[in-house]
Design a protein around this motif. Structure first.
Motif, PDB file in Angstrom:
ATOM      1  N   GLN B 635       0.763  -1.221   0.084  1.00 26.51           N
ATOM      2  CA  GLN B 635       0.020   0.020  -0.058  1.00 26.51           C
ATOM      3  C   GLN B 635       0.769   1.331   0.032  1.00 26.51           C
ATOM      4  O   GLN B 635       0.413   2.308   0.181  1.00 26.51           O
ATOM      5  CB  GLN B 635      -0.899   0.084   1.047  1.00 26.51           C
ATOM      6  CG  GLN B 635      -1.954  -1.068   1.191  1.00 26.51           C
ATOM      7  CD  GLN B 635      -2.571  -1.185   2.575  1.00 26.51           C
ATOM      8  OE1 GLN B 635      -2.250  -0.930   3.489  1.00 26.51           O
ATOM      9  NE2 GLN B 635      -3.982  -1.801   2.293  1.00 26.51           N
ATOM     10  N   ALA B 638      -0.049   4.202  -2.519  1.00 27.27           N
ATOM     11  CA  ALA B 638      -1.328   4.915  -2.071  1.00 27.27           C
ATOM     12  C   ALA B 638      -1.092   5.790  -1.022  1.00 27.27           C
ATOM     13  O   ALA B 638      -1.565   6.765  -0.773  1.00 27.27           O
ATOM     14  CB  ALA B 638      -2.292   3.808  -1.481  1.00 27.27           C
ATOM     15  N   ARG B 639      -0.243   5.491  -0.135  1.00 24.07           N
ATOM     16  CA  ARG B 639       0.112   6.384   1.230  1.00 24.07           C
ATOM     17  C   ARG B 639       0.907   7.650   0.412  1.00 24.07           C
ATOM     18  O   ARG B 639       0.622   8.712   0.940  1.00 24.07           O
ATOM     19  CB  ARG B 639       1.023   5.424   1.977  1.00 24.07           C
ATOM     20  CG  ARG B 639       0.387   4.577   2.997  1.00 24.07           C
ATOM     21  CD  ARG B 639       0.999   4.202   4.227  1.00 24.07           C
ATOM     22  NE  ARG B 639       2.359   3.638   3.961  1.00 24.07           N
ATOM     23  CZ  ARG B 639       2.379   2.294   3.625  1.00 24.07           C
ATOM     24  NH1 ARG B 639       1.126   1.389   3.664  1.00 24.07           N
ATOM     25  NH2 ARG B 639       3.572   1.598   3.292  1.00 24.07           N
ATOM     26  N   LEU B 642      -1.617   9.981  -0.760  1.00 27.11           N
ATOM     27  CA  LEU B 642      -2.390  10.594   0.158  1.00 27.11           C
ATOM     28  C   LEU B 642      -1.322  11.809   0.807  1.00 27.11           C
ATOM     29  O   LEU B 642      -2.303  12.714   1.274  1.00 27.11           O
ATOM     30  CB  LEU B 642      -2.963   9.616   0.850  1.00 27.11           C
ATOM     31  CG  LEU B 642      -4.057   8.648   0.667  1.00 27.11           C
ATOM     32  CD1 LEU B 642      -4.206   7.727   1.639  1.00 27.11           C
ATOM     33  CD2 LEU B 642      -5.184   9.486   0.408  1.00 27.11           C
ATOM     34  N   ARG B 643      -0.162  11.661   0.932  1.00 29.16           N
ATOM     35  CA  ARG B 643       0.574  12.617   1.736  1.00 29.16           C
ATOM     36  C   ARG B 643       1.191  13.544   0.616  1.00 29.16           C
ATOM     37  O   ARG B 643       2.299  14.016   0.883  1.00 29.16           O
ATOM     38  CB  ARG B 643       1.366  11.970   2.575  1.00 29.16           C
ATOM     39  CG  ARG B 643       0.317  11.741   3.663  1.00 29.16           C
ATOM     40  CD  ARG B 643       1.059  11.292   5.098  1.00 29.16           C
ATOM     41  NE  ARG B 643      -0.147  10.976   6.173  1.00 29.16           N
ATOM     42  CZ  ARG B 643       0.104  10.227   7.158  1.00 29.16           C
ATOM     43  NH1 ARG B 643       1.289   9.968   7.516  1.00 29.16           N
ATOM     44  NH2 ARG B 643      -0.907  10.413   8.317  1.00 29.16           N
ATOM     45  N   VAL B 646       5.279  12.659   0.204  1.00 24.98           N
ATOM     46  CA  VAL B 646       6.068  12.578   1.598  1.00 24.98           C
ATOM     47  C   VAL B 646       5.908  11.263   2.067  1.00 24.98           C
ATOM     48  O   VAL B 646       4.971  10.721   2.202  1.00 24.98           O
ATOM     49  CB  VAL B 646       5.586  13.717   2.214  1.00 24.98           C
ATOM     50  CG1 VAL B 646       6.367  13.699   3.722  1.00 24.98           C
ATOM     51  CG2 VAL B 646       5.418  15.166   1.863  1.00 24.98           C
ATOM     52  N   THR B 648       6.243   9.076   4.815  1.00 25.35           N
ATOM     53  CA  THR B 648       6.251   9.114   6.308  1.00 25.35           C
ATOM     54  C   THR B 648       6.261   7.934   7.043  1.00 25.35           C
ATOM     55  O   THR B 648       5.832   7.729   8.305  1.00 25.35           O
ATOM     56  CB  THR B 648       4.947   9.836   6.871  1.00 25.35           C
ATOM     57  OG1 THR B 648       3.696   9.015   6.151  1.00 25.35           O
ATOM     58  CG2 THR B 648       4.904  11.123   6.383  1.00 25.35           C
TER      59      THR B 648
END
Lengths: 332, 676
Positions: B635, B638-639, B642-643, B646, B648
């Motif tokens: 994933q 996708a992460r 979403l950010r 960046v 994280t």
């Protein structure tokens, strides 16, 4: 049980006049937020306990707080029937969303763009789960969530976002856990492993797991996506809050009874303890005393080297682990 | 009927007619008066074992009989048959007729068994009974054979190869009852049932039966599988008591009493299930109302100015009468002999006194006068070797209350009495307890927080020695091990569960520990283990029972949801003789070796089991984590999206984002006075 957590002296955060309802670290862990029944929301430097500031505005008890991944915005929910958005650094109130009943739980999704909050079942209003998209200012201006999900059966008592912002994992008064889609509001999955109220739900730092804390005196570990029940941790007191260590196979739990039910137990000074369990063995291995009343909220620092607890006594205690904690192992 | 032909002439019919009519009338009357065999016999009693006397003493005999039997009603007729005509001796049995059958029944009820003199004890029966017994069919009907109910080995629990004792636990506020085998590692469930009892449970004195309470009565359970052995129907039963021999059980229900049919207290025969006798009961405040002698031969109860002693199996009053003891306040059986101790308070000029009475002879073997008594309590030592009477007195000329212990040495000739005076604050409360199997006793005295625990030894040379006194104890109860020597001073309930374990062989404090808010303490029957518990009935949280060794080392903490009560299963008396016990004690080292080895094996087995269990739990967990992390990895894109790109995933994924900050730490505060 063969390890009693010998810790360095805890840092005491004294900034509330009534019981703490929730504490949260920001993603990087340098800040810790605390909210309480005294209408005050505080933010502190976690490293030395110095208070950075206060978010002023709420007129009722605060039940929940959250901070977005970038530590830009802060979200609070209160018994004054409002959910408010704040600028983290300046303390300025950015938005106020009025509701018909108390806001019990709130949170930013993974992206920080969508907020959710639930309202209590009271005064003839039932429990609702509301979703707002912050990228659409009209929703805030009109106080119109893009999605409202009613919960007729059992009210939501605690909730967190799933790993990718697709659903919210909610714990209910009757012990049920439901996944509510953030797109449609439908229930994607549900389980009932607890038989009494879920007091708290928290995610692991990688969001793969959630831990529940229940009035039925146990805490349980679930997979966030499948809601498979992985582990159970049993105590003899109602559990108010639980958290998963970011770096060790440990969980911490805090509990006690509600202030009304406490009679003689609390007269013992500093008796209320946070309990540490081994996540895989489900065995308790340590306890930390110190609070003068039940513990309402626990949280691990994102680096896993310390943890905090907020109590009915109005104090938040930050504990740093000593080297023994990291070396401790149960024979296996 | 008769036709009086002679009366009158043939040609005067009226005479004949008259005669017929009058004859008929007369005959009818006569017929009615004709003695029927049934008439009057219901009111007749037959008295046997009457002295045989000659005519010269007959009058006197009749007077004596009259005096005794006219109590039950008017005697309308009597018959004293004699041998060989009126000049001979009376036959030894007589007939008495009363005015009504009820009077005859009264005579039977009360005079049957009346002891006239050494050789003559009356037997009284109603006359009609003879008919009844005569007409019993000659045909003998064999009674139906009852199938034998095999309950198995009723002592099965005693055969546990590891000598584990059992205990009953009631929890979930009474919903569940469980029987556990006590293993030092963890309790092992033997039996567990929902709603087994409606209120609480009781074990019989030798551990054979478990009694449960129900609206309709009690049930007894036993054997390996705890089958139902017997049921006793007593609506609304609330209290029970067993005879020490386990032959009888006594049940009490406040609901069942009526004037005619005493049903408040019922005594049952356990093996047959039969109701043996019912009694009235004014108040159940001091249960058990009936106190049993140690061998189950007698049971007694005290009512106003009366001590009633009954014998088994007849369930009748000993010597057919109760003892009148004016003012009797309390009584108690010796646990070792058939001796009753009782005390009466001062009465005008007569001082208060304690009396020891031997049964069944009713001989007073010792009487002790006591002066200026406020109250007395009787404490028997477990074997009946000693009796302690705790006397609270107000000495003449003072206001306060002083406590003395009067120690009766039961095994010595003429039962000498020694007195131990408790010095100190007269207003304070005291607790007293004998050492079982021994000759020591412990006393708690004083007012919190200055409560003292004193240990005394009753020596053979007539002295009672104070061995040791511990002061400033947090204790309100004394619990001796059932085997003696070891004991616990406990501060229950309001004293927060402080526990002090003492070895009285040298009066050392072995351990001082605590079970916060403990409400009960129970020793196991062997004296190896102690259970402290917090009952839901007294405290609504932290309900649990803890297991300790006799030295005060904590072995287990067992939390049970709404835990209510724990009772150890008693053991029957040992089958070993004192001599064989001595022999075993001599060879103890040999036995110790075998047991230690066994213990070590089971310890390592338990460790191995635990280790294996942990290993498999960790493996499962690791497997799950791997799969979850795999999904997490998938994933990642996708992460990032979403950010805003960046990363994280780790705390140090974005070091370029880090800022350097200087922070202050509060180290110390020092007040430095400025110069003059």
């Amino acid at each position: 049980m063969s390890y009693s957590c010998a810790l360095q002296k805890p840092i005491l955060l004294q900034g509330h006049e009534r019981s703490i309802t929730q504490i949260k670290y920001n993603r990087e862990g340098d800040l810790i937020f605390s909210v309480a029944k005294d209408t005050v929301a505080n933010v502190w430097y976690s490293v030395n306990g110095e208070r950075l500031g206060t978010y002023n505005g709420h007129t009722g008890a605060l039940w929940c707080v959250d901070c977005d991944w970038d530590t830009k915005n802060v979200l609070t929910g209160s018994a004054d029937n409002s959910c408010r958005l704040w600028d983290c650094e300046t303390g300025k109130q950015l938005a106020m969303l009025n509701t018909s009943s108390a806001v019990r739980t709130c949170g930013f999704d993974f992206s920080g763009n969508i907020i959710m909050f639930s309202t209590d079942k009271q005064m003839g209003y039932q429990c609702f789960l509301n979703y707002f998209d912050l990228r659409d200012p009209q929703q805030i201006e009109d106080n119109q969530p893009y999605l409202t999900v009613p919960c007729a059966e059992s009210k939501i008592t605690s909730a967190v976002w799933g790993p990718l912002g697709e659903f919210v994992i909610a714990g209910h008064e009757n012990g049920e856990i439901n996944q509510f889609s953030a797109k449609s509001g439908e229930v994607l999955k549900k389980v009932k492993e607890h038989n009494k109220q879920i007091n708290d739900i928290q995610t692991s730092v990688d969001l793969t797991m959630v831990i529940t804390a229940s009035k039925d005196c146990s805490s349980k570990l679930f997979d966030s996506t499948t809601l498979d029940h992985i582990k159970s941790f049993k105590t003899e007191r109602p559990v108010n809050s639980a958290a998963i260590s970011p770096i060790m196979d440990h969980v911490v739990m805090g509990g006690g009874q509600e202030a009304m039910e406490v009679t003689t137990t609390s007269t013992r000074i500093g008796k209320f303890e946070a309990r540490f369990f081994h996540a895989a063995y489900e065995e308790e291995f340590g306890r930390v005393k110190g609070h003068f009343g039940p513990i309402n909220c626990v949280a691990f620092h994102p680096d896993g080297k310390s943890y905090s607890s907020g109590g009915e006594d109005g104090y938040t205690r930050i504990h740093h682990f000593d080297p023994q904690y990291f070396d401790f192992e149960l024979e296996a | 009927f008769q036709l009086l032909v002679e009366a009158g002439h043939f040609d005067s019919p009226p005479s004949v007619f008259y005669c017929l009519t009058s004859t008929t009338k007369l005959l009818g009357d006569l017929l009615r008066e004709k003695p029927q065999e049934a008439d009057g016999i219901d009111s007749v009693v037959v008295v046997d074992n009457v002295p045989q006397v000659g005519p010269e003493r007959l009058e006197k005999l009749k007077n004596v009989i009259h005096k005794i039997f006219s109590k039950f009603g008017k005697i309308t007729n009597e018959f004293y048959p004699t041998v060989d005509g009126p000049e001979g001796l009376t036959k030894g049995y007589i007939f008495l007729e009363y005015g009504a059958p009820t009077q005859a029944l009264e005579a039977v009820k009360n005079a049957d068994g009346y002891k006239l003199d050494k050789q003559h004890t009356f037997r009284v029966n109603v006359f009609t009974d003879f008919d009844k017994y005569m007409s019993i069919s000659d045909e003998w009907e064999t009674p139906e054979k009852q199938p034998f109910k095999d309950f198995g080995n009723m002592r099965h629990w005693m055969e546990d190869p590891d000598c584990r004792d059992q205990y009953s636990v009631i929890y979930e506020s009474g919903e569940r009852t469980a029987i556990f085998n006590n293993d030092a590692k963890d309790p092992i469930v033997s039996e567990e049932r929902a709603r087994w009892t409606e209120t609480y449970v009781r074990w019989s004195p030798k551990g054979t039966y478990l009694a449960t309470f129900h609206q309709r009565g009690i049930a007894l359970w036993g054997g390996e599988k705890f089958k139902q052995i017997q049921r006793f129907s007593h609506q609304g039963v609330s209290l029970i008591d067993f005879s020490p021999c386990e032959r009888y059980v006594v049940t009490f229900s406040p609901l069942m009493d009526t004037k005619e049919d005493p049903q408040a207290i019922i005594i049952w025969d356990i093996l047959t299930g039969q109701k043996k006798r019912g009694f009235h009961c004014e108040s159940s405040a001091h249960w058990p109302i009936f106190k049993w002698s140690h061998d189950g031969k007698f049971f007694a109860r005290m009512t106003q100015d009366t001590l009633s002693i009954y014998e088994t199996p007849s369930m009748g009053l000993l010597d057919k009468k109760s003892l009148k003891i004016s003012g009797i306040k309390d009584f108690s059986w010796s646990p070792g002999d058939n001796i009753i101790a009782f005390w009466v308070p001062e009465d005008k000029d007569i001082p208060a006194r304690v009396t020891l009475m031997q049964l069944p002879s009713r001989q007073e073997i010792r009487v002790r006068n006591l002066f200026n008594v406020v109250d007395c309590k009787l404490h028997w030592q477990r074997q009946g070797d000693y009796l302690c009477v705790k006397v609270d007195r107000t000495p003449k000329g003072t206001q306060g209350v002083v406590t003395n212990f009067e120690i009766f040495r039961m095994r010595e000739k003429q039962v000498p009495v020694d007195v131990v005076e408790m010095k100190g604050d007269p207003e304070s409360k005291t607790a007293f307890a004998w050492e079982p199997n021994g000759s020591k006793f412990a006393v708690l005295h004083g007012e919190s927080p200055r409560i003292n625990a004193s240990f005394y030894h009753v020596k053979n040379n007539g002295k009672i020695e104070l061995i040791k006194m511990f002061d400033k104890q947090q204790a309100n109860s004394i619990f001796w091990s059932p085997q003696g020597q070891f004991m616990v001073l406990a501060g229950l309930r309001s004293m927060n569960g402080a526990l002090a374990f003492v070895d009285t062989s040298d009066c050392t404090m072995m351990n001082m520990v605590e079970h916060y808010m403990a409400s009960d303490v129970e020793w196991d029957p062997t004296g190896r283990y102690l259970v402290t518990s917090v009952s839901w009935w007294s405290h609504k949280v932290d309900n649990a029972y803890w297991l300790w060794t006799f030295q005060g080392r904590l072995l287990q903490k067992n939390n049970k949801d709404r835990f209510c009560q724990l009772l150890w299963r008693p053991r029957p008396a040992t089958l070993l003789t004192q001599d064989s016990i001595k022999v075993i004690k001599k060879d103890l080292k040999k036995y110790s070796k075998i047991f230690e080895q066994k213990d070590r094996l089971s310890q390592s087995k338990a460790s191995r089991e635990l280790v294996d269990k942990r290993r498999s739990m960790m493996e499962d967990y690791r497997t799950y984590r791997e799969a979850a992390l795999q999904q997490h990895h998938e994933q990642k894109i996708a992460r990032l999206q979403l950010r805003g790109g960046v990363d994280t995933d780790e705390l140090d994924s974005n070091t370029d984002d880090w800022e350097e900050e200087t922070i202050e730490f509060f180290i110390n505060e020092e007040i430095i006075p400025l110069g003059e």
